[in-house]
Design an enzyme around this catalytic site. Structure first.
Site, PDB file in Angstrom:
ATOM      1  N   ASP A  12       0.772  -1.237   0.058  1.00  0.00           N
ATOM      2  CA  ASP A  12      -0.086   0.091   0.078  1.00  0.00           C
ATOM      3  C   ASP A  12       0.690   1.258  -0.178  1.00  0.00           C
ATOM      4  O   ASP A  12       0.603   2.118   0.582  1.00  0.00           O
ATOM      5  CB  ASP A  12      -0.953   0.001   1.085  1.00  0.00           C
ATOM      6  CG  ASP A  12      -1.846  -1.075   1.239  1.00  0.00           C
ATOM      7  OD1 ASP A  12      -2.357  -1.538   0.210  1.00  0.00           O
ATOM      8  OD2 ASP A  12      -1.795  -1.918   2.372  1.00  0.00           O
ATOM      9  N   GLY A  14       1.605   2.964  -2.569  1.00  0.00           N
ATOM     10  CA  GLY A  14       1.079   3.698  -3.451  1.00  0.00           C
ATOM     11  C   GLY A  14       1.714   3.423  -5.043  1.00  0.00           C
ATOM     12  O   GLY A  14       2.058   4.077  -6.007  1.00  0.00           O
ATOM     13  N   ASN A  37      -5.168 -10.446  -4.047  1.00  0.00           N
ATOM     14  CA  ASN A  37      -5.289 -10.365  -2.820  1.00  0.00           C
ATOM     15  C   ASN A  37      -4.951  -9.232  -2.256  1.00  0.00           C
ATOM     16  O   ASN A  37      -5.389  -8.700  -1.269  1.00  0.00           O
ATOM     17  CB  ASN A  37      -4.246 -11.299  -1.921  1.00  0.00           C
ATOM     18  CG  ASN A  37      -2.901 -11.285  -2.547  1.00  0.00           C
ATOM     19  OD1 ASN A  37      -2.717 -11.139  -3.826  1.00  0.00           O
ATOM     20  ND2 ASN A  37      -2.045 -11.685  -1.769  1.00  0.00           N
ATOM     21  N   HIS A  40      -4.516  -2.175  -5.754  1.00  0.00           N
ATOM     22  CA  HIS A  40      -3.840  -0.923  -6.143  1.00  0.00           C
ATOM     23  C   HIS A  40      -5.037   0.334  -6.495  1.00  0.00           C
ATOM     24  O   HIS A  40      -5.895  -0.019  -7.119  1.00  0.00           O
ATOM     25  CB  HIS A  40      -3.053  -0.924  -7.509  1.00  0.00           C
ATOM     26  CG  HIS A  40      -1.864  -1.944  -7.281  1.00  0.00           C
ATOM     27  ND1 HIS A  40      -0.816  -1.816  -6.679  1.00  0.00           N
ATOM     28  CD2 HIS A  40      -2.048  -3.353  -7.681  1.00  0.00           C
ATOM     29  CE1 HIS A  40      -0.278  -2.921  -6.815  1.00  0.00           C
ATOM     30  NE2 HIS A  40      -0.806  -3.870  -7.217  1.00  0.00           N
ATOM     31  N   THR A 127      -6.474 -12.492   3.147  1.00  0.00           N
ATOM     32  CA  THR A 127      -7.928 -12.005   2.572  1.00  0.00           C
ATOM     33  C   THR A 127      -8.684 -12.969   2.081  1.00  0.00           C
ATOM     34  O   THR A 127      -9.468 -12.538   1.178  1.00  0.00           O
ATOM     35  CB  THR A 127      -7.083 -10.998   1.311  1.00  0.00           C
ATOM     36  OG1 THR A 127      -6.489 -11.744   0.435  1.00  0.00           O
ATOM     37  CG2 THR A 127      -6.312  -9.877   1.975  1.00  0.00           C
ATOM     38  N   THR A 237       3.408 -12.852   2.571  1.00  0.00           N
ATOM     39  CA  THR A 237       2.477 -13.347   1.587  1.00  0.00           C
ATOM     40  C   THR A 237       3.170 -14.564   1.015  1.00  0.00           C
ATOM     41  O   THR A 237       4.418 -14.893   1.374  1.00  0.00           O
ATOM     42  CB  THR A 237       2.280 -12.306   0.737  1.00  0.00           C
ATOM     43  OG1 THR A 237       1.105 -12.609  -0.420  1.00  0.00           O
ATOM     44  CG2 THR A 237       3.539 -11.954  -0.416  1.00  0.00           C
ATOM     45  N   ARG A 304     -10.757  -3.417   5.355  1.00  0.00           N
ATOM     46  CA  ARG A 304      -9.983  -3.388   6.959  1.00  0.00           C
ATOM     47  C   ARG A 304      -9.252  -2.029   7.008  1.00  0.00           C
ATOM     48  O   ARG A 304      -8.724  -1.632   6.262  1.00  0.00           O
ATOM     49  CB  ARG A 304      -9.133  -4.650   7.059  1.00  0.00           C
ATOM     50  CG  ARG A 304      -9.943  -6.040   6.919  1.00  0.00           C
ATOM     51  CD  ARG A 304      -8.835  -6.918   7.438  1.00  0.00           C
ATOM     52  NE  ARG A 304      -7.911  -7.278   6.300  1.00  0.00           N
ATOM     53  CZ  ARG A 304      -7.159  -8.183   6.227  1.00  0.00           C
ATOM     54  NH1 ARG A 304      -7.258  -9.119   7.244  1.00  0.00           N
ATOM     55  NH2 ARG A 304      -6.102  -8.472   5.264  1.00  0.00           N
ATOM     56  N   ARG A 306      -6.376  -0.045   8.159  1.00  0.00           N
ATOM     57  CA  ARG A 306      -5.079  -0.481   8.174  1.00  0.00           C
ATOM     58  C   ARG A 306      -4.457  -0.054   9.661  1.00  0.00           C
ATOM     59  O   ARG A 306      -4.823   0.925  10.110  1.00  0.00           O
ATOM     60  CB  ARG A 306      -4.224   0.357   6.973  1.00  0.00           C
ATOM     61  CG  ARG A 306      -4.602  -0.256   5.742  1.00  0.00           C
ATOM     62  CD  ARG A 306      -3.805   0.476   4.380  1.00  0.00           C
ATOM     63  NE  ARG A 306      -4.444  -0.317   3.165  1.00  0.00           N
ATOM     64  CZ  ARG A 306      -4.588   0.586   2.095  1.00  0.00           C
ATOM     65  NH1 ARG A 306      -4.207   1.845   2.014  1.00  0.00           N
ATOM     66  NH2 ARG A 306      -4.941   0.098   0.986  1.00  0.00           N
ATOM     67  N   LEU A 333       3.194  12.168   0.975  1.00  0.00           N
ATOM     68  CA  LEU A 333       3.885  13.292   1.821  1.00  0.00           C
ATOM     69  C   LEU A 333       2.916  14.239   2.411  1.00  0.00           C
ATOM     70  O   LEU A 333       2.828  14.828   3.100  1.00  0.00           O
ATOM     71  CB  LEU A 333       5.044  13.884   0.992  1.00  0.00           C
ATOM     72  CG  LEU A 333       5.907  14.823   1.809  1.00  0.00           C
ATOM     73  CD1 LEU A 333       6.532  13.861   2.940  1.00  0.00           C
ATOM     74  CD2 LEU A 333       6.763  15.485   1.063  1.00  0.00           C
TER      75      LEU A 333
HETATM   76  P1  GDP Z   1      -0.289   0.120  -3.789  1.00  0.00           P
HETATM   77  O1  GDP Z   1      -1.142  -1.135  -3.448  1.00  0.00           O
HETATM   78  O2  GDP Z   1       1.082   0.148  -3.401  1.00  0.00           O
HETATM   79  O3  GDP Z   1      -0.644   0.445  -5.122  1.00  0.00           O
HETATM   80  O4  GDP Z   1      -1.111   1.114  -2.726  1.00  0.00           O
HETATM   81  P2  GDP Z   1      -2.693   1.228  -2.796  1.00  0.00           P
HETATM   82  O5  GDP Z   1      -3.391   1.791  -3.961  1.00  0.00           O
HETATM   83  O6  GDP Z   1      -3.107   0.296  -1.965  1.00  0.00           O
HETATM   84  O7  GDP Z   1      -2.516   2.493  -1.630  1.00  0.00           O
HETATM   85  C1  GDP Z   1      -2.139   3.670  -1.809  1.00  0.00           C
HETATM   86  C2  GDP Z   1      -3.221   4.823  -1.506  1.00  0.00           C
HETATM   87  O8  GDP Z   1      -2.501   6.079  -1.486  1.00  0.00           O
HETATM   88  C3  GDP Z   1      -4.310   4.873  -2.653  1.00  0.00           C
HETATM   89  O9  GDP Z   1      -5.642   5.350  -2.135  1.00  0.00           O
HETATM   90  C4  GDP Z   1      -3.825   6.015  -3.368  1.00  0.00           C
HETATM   91  O10 GDP Z   1      -4.866   6.602  -4.324  1.00  0.00           O
HETATM   92  C5  GDP Z   1      -3.153   6.607  -2.465  1.00  0.00           C
HETATM   93  N1  GDP Z   1      -2.317   7.804  -2.861  1.00  0.00           N
HETATM   94  C6  GDP Z   1      -0.984   7.289  -3.638  1.00  0.00           C
HETATM   95  N2  GDP Z   1       0.007   8.185  -3.718  1.00  0.00           N
HETATM   96  C7  GDP Z   1      -0.716   9.421  -2.818  1.00  0.00           C
HETATM   97  C8  GDP Z   1      -0.245  10.471  -2.685  1.00  0.00           C
HETATM   98  O11 GDP Z   1       0.910  11.165  -2.741  1.00  0.00           O
HETATM   99  N3  GDP Z   1      -0.965  11.387  -1.865  1.00  0.00           N
HETATM  100  C9  GDP Z   1      -2.320  11.117  -1.161  1.00  0.00           C
HETATM  101  N4  GDP Z   1      -2.846  11.746  -0.341  1.00  0.00           N
HETATM  102  N5  GDP Z   1      -2.742   9.654  -1.678  1.00  0.00           N
HETATM  103  C10 GDP Z   1      -1.851   8.876  -2.385  1.00  0.00           C
END
Ligand code: GDP
Length: 424
Positions: A12, A14, A37, A40, A127, A237, A304, A306, A333
């Site tokens: 998670d 990003g 599982n 993104h 999951t 995992t 869930r 986090r 950030l």
């Molecule tokens: P991944 O599994 O690594 O792709 O990450 P996820 O998508 O599960 O989680 C990242 C969450 O942070 C998502 O809801 C994105 O939309 C959000 N996100 C990603 N980069 C940024 C950011 O720079 N700022 C903010 N506020 N949200 C971000």
């Protein structure tokens, strides 16, 4: 050029956003491990999407999306996910599925669910997508490759053999209904018809693509600390989350991976059980969870909440090293703009001694965080495009992290959208 996009933390981070962004300049995007599982989250001109099995490059007309041999392929899920994009106006993506990918069977999901039930309070926080039973079977050599769907006699015989083993477990360990080999055979024929148009010798396809100088992205799922070898075993995992595995899970030479873009989150979050040294609780955690990510830190697959924590430099330095990070993308950030002070975990105290090295799991359970604090910047940094325009205290935070992890931070993400990015 092959570039891997992988996570340094617990997942998670990003990666989806960074992949979606970098896919603009890429020809081929590959998922090389994991299954449906983890999710993104991607926000672009089509809307907000939670992808689970498709690579995050599916939103461009010019890209080819590949399911590599290392993936746990849930066939009906894949087609449901493609349909859900098309229903929302995304052009039908070009998809290729490796003929060596193995199929996530309906009984893998059942076994995952039954095992979590059996373990009750001692569960791993699965999951229930069938991932652990899938990879167990793959390495026990009773998995089904996509290629096997195309030989009916062999398929039928193998289903009979596998059902015998599974039914012993279902009857005597789980006390659940048994599998019917004929039904399973019919299901697999349906799977075959669904997947047939997309099946491809992926490693050969990529070999040709590399010769033509195509830009290729390997998209990882989860992060370093969930790797079965180098992570917090057993709370990990079941397939490798490391860039190195990209070579195997896609079928390319390891030396072709020139760039390992490791995604690092500006604070910590984790799902599932396991030691989490810089974890925070109560109101402090609730506030960060509420403000975190895009609309709160809740699992994209399970919903869930986090687990939340401050930035952990010990875990992240290790996470970057084990990935072989050549550059870092620091994400979310913008979320931290509300804090007066930002604690950073710079050491672990274990049995009275402070270390900066990430330990194995038994020791990790005993680790207590050693914090330093940096002053906050107390403003909204979304919309800023140039690094120099960030508030001084914000730059101090970024540069402190960079020094701790020892990898150049080349990208700073200051919002969930495609364009919320600062290139350094
Ligand atoms: P991944 O599994 O690594 O792709 O990450 P996820 O998508 O599960 O989680 C990242 C969450 O942070 C998502 O809801 C994105 O939309 C959000 N996100 C990603 N980069 C940024 C950011 O720079 N700022 C903010 N506020 N949200 C971000």
């Amino acid at each position: 050029m092959v570039r891997a996009i992988v996570g340094a933390n617990w997942g998670d981070e990003g990666k989806g956003k960074i992949t979606d962004m970098l896919a603009k300049e890429s020809d081929i995007i590959i998922r090389f491990q994991g299954g449906s599982n983890a999710g993104h989250t991607i926000i672009n001109n089509y809307g907000k999407f939670a992808l689970h099995l498709l690579p995050s490059g599916v939103f461009y007309g010019h890209t080819t999306s590949v399911i590599g041999n290392g993936v746990a392929l849930n066939i009906p899920y894949l087609f449901k996910e493609i349909q859900s994009l098309v229903d929302r106006g995304v052009p039908k993506p070009r998809i290729l599925v490796s003929d060596r990918a193995q199929i996530l069977m309906p009984y893998h999901i059942l076994f995952d669910t039954y095992e979590e039930e059996r373990l009750a309070g001692k569960s791993f926080g699965s999951t229930k997508s069938g991932i652990a039973p899938f990879y167990s079977d793959k390495y026990a050599k009773i998995g089904f490759q996509v290629s096997e769907l195309f030989d009916e006699d062999t398929l039928k015989e193998k289903i009979g053999r596998v059902c015998e083993i599974k039914n012993v477990m279902l009857e005597h360990l789980y006390h659940k209904p048994l599998l019917n080999p004929d039904e399973l055979f019919q299901t697999l024929l349906e799977y075959r018809d669904m997947v047939a148009p997309y099946v491809c010798d992926v490693s050969k396809y990529l070999y040709e693509a590399m010769k033509e100088g195509k830009n290729i992205l390997l998209e990882g799922q989860l992060g370093s600390l969930k790797d079965p070898d180098h992570g917090i075993y057993p709370m990990v995992t079941s397939s490798s989350t490391l860039a190195a595995y990209g070579a195997i899970g896609a079928g390319i030479p390891p030396y072709e991976i020139k760039n390992i873009t490791t995604v690092v989150k500006a604070y910590s979050s984790a799902v599932g059980a396991g030691a989490f040294v810089s974890e925070i609780f109560g109101d402090e955690a609730d506030e960060l969870r509420r403000r975190g990510g895009d609309g709160g830190e809740f699992g994209a697959t399970t919903g869930r909440p986090r687990r939340m924590g401050w930035f952990d430099a010990v875990a992240t330095r290790y996470g970057c090293r084990i990935q072989g990070a050549t550059e870092v993308a620091l994400t979310v950030l913008d979320v931290l703009g509300y804090l007066d002070e930002l604690p950073i975990c710079i050491g672990y105290e274990i049995d009275g001694e402070v270390t900066k090295d990430f330990p194995t799991t038994v020791k990790l359970e005993k680790a207590k965080p050693v914090y330093t604090k940096l002053p906050g910047w107390k403003c909204d940094i979304r919309g800023i495009k140039k690094y120099e325009d960030l508030p001084e205290n914000c730059r101090r935070y970024v540069e402190f992290i960079e020094k701790e992890i020892g990898v150049p931070i080349k990208m700073v993400s200051n919002g969930p959208g495609r364009d919320d990015i600062i290139i350094r």
